[in-house]
Design a protein around this motif. Structure first.
Motif, PDB file in Angstrom:
ATOM      1  N   GLY A  43      37.071 -17.124   2.411  1.00 56.58           N
ATOM      2  CA  GLY A  43      37.594 -15.773   2.233  1.00 56.58           C
ATOM      3  C   GLY A  43      36.531 -14.815   1.726  1.00 56.58           C
ATOM      4  N   GLU A  44      35.726 -15.286   0.783  1.00 60.17           N
ATOM      5  CA  GLU A  44      34.657 -14.446   0.251  1.00 60.17           C
ATOM      6  C   GLU A  44      33.614 -14.135   1.316  1.00 60.17           C
ATOM      7  N   SER A  45      33.305 -15.107   2.161  1.00 58.97           N
ATOM      8  CA  SER A  45      32.315 -14.842   3.215  1.00 58.97           C
ATOM      9  C   SER A  45      32.857 -13.828   4.221  1.00 58.97           C
ATOM     10  N   HIS A  46      34.153 -13.885   4.506  1.00 59.18           N
ATOM     11  CA  HIS A  46      34.740 -12.886   5.412  1.00 59.18           C
ATOM     12  C   HIS A  46      34.754 -11.502   4.752  1.00 59.18           C
ATOM     13  N   LEU A  47      34.958 -11.469   3.439  1.00 61.39           N
ATOM     14  CA  LEU A  47      34.878 -10.180   2.740  1.00 61.39           C
ATOM     15  C   LEU A  47      33.467  -9.599   2.828  1.00 61.39           C
ATOM     16  N   ILE A  48      32.480 -10.462   2.683  1.00 64.64           N
ATOM     17  CA  ILE A  48      31.090 -10.014   2.773  1.00 64.64           C
ATOM     18  C   ILE A  48      30.805  -9.453   4.164  1.00 64.64           C
ATOM     19  N   LYS A  49      31.301 -10.136   5.200  1.00 65.64           N
ATOM     20  CA  LYS A  49      31.100  -9.654   6.570  1.00 65.64           C
ATOM     21  C   LYS A  49      31.798  -8.316   6.785  1.00 65.64           C
ATOM     22  N   SER A  50      33.001  -8.170   6.227  1.00 64.88           N
ATOM     23  CA  SER A  50      33.731  -6.900   6.341  1.00 64.88           C
ATOM     24  C   SER A  50      32.971  -5.784   5.649  1.00 64.88           C
ATOM     25  N   ARG A  51      32.448  -6.094   4.498  1.00 63.85           N
ATOM     26  CA  ARG A  51      31.697  -5.095   3.743  1.00 63.85           C
ATOM     27  C   ARG A  51      30.437  -4.685   4.508  1.00 63.85           C
TER      28      ARG A  51
END
Length: 163
Positions: A43-51
């Protein structure tokens, strides 16, 4: 004397079964915690990609509600219920958006057209929440088994003192 030996054998057999159950529950708890960790990391890696895709200012704490924000309800609730033995069992249920409740879709804090990575992040965090509830139930079962082992050890100790 023979009856006491049979009782001791049954007690030891029950202790063995409970110890095996405890080991299996410990293994299950470790697996659950690993699943939680993996889901959170994903989930955190997907947040980083979104950011990265939307920009630093579009996916940040600035989009999150503050104390002055309008009140809203959570999308998920955890219910706890007690069994006959007094053990708590937790279950997670999703609250659907309707007119009578003020449930807010958290993705909308980042805009109505959220990138796919943000949707994936939400799914992973929801999965982590489900694993957490399951892990809590496993912990409660493990606690009960360990209490049973403790009680049986006391009984065994008293039986050996009588001999």
């Amino acid at each position: 004397m023979v009856e006491q030996t049979e009782d001791m054998d049954k007690l030891c057999e029950t202790l063995d079964k409970l110890t095996l159950d405890a080991l299996l529950l410990i293994q299950e708890e470790i697996e659950m915690k690993l699943n939680i960790e993996n889901a959170m990391c994903e989930g955190e890696s997907h947040l980083i990609k979104s950011r990265y895709i939307l920009g630093v200012n579009q996916v940040s704490s600035l989009q999150l509600p503050t104390e002055n924000s309008e009140e809203f309800s959570s999308c998920f609730k955890v219910n706890d219920s007690e069994t006959i033995l007094g053990r708590k069992i937790f279950d997670l249920y999703e609250i659907k958006k309707s007119d009578d409740n003020n449930v807010v879709e958290p993705l909308w804090w980042f805009g109505r057209l959220s990138p796919q990575y943000l949707v994936f992040a939400q799914k992973m965090f929801r999965q982590a929440l489900q694993w957490t509830v399951k892990a809590a139930n496993v912990q409660n079962r493990l606690h009960d088994v360990l209490q049973g082992i403790s009680v049986l050890k006391e009984i065994k100790h008293k039986m050996t003192l009588k001999e």
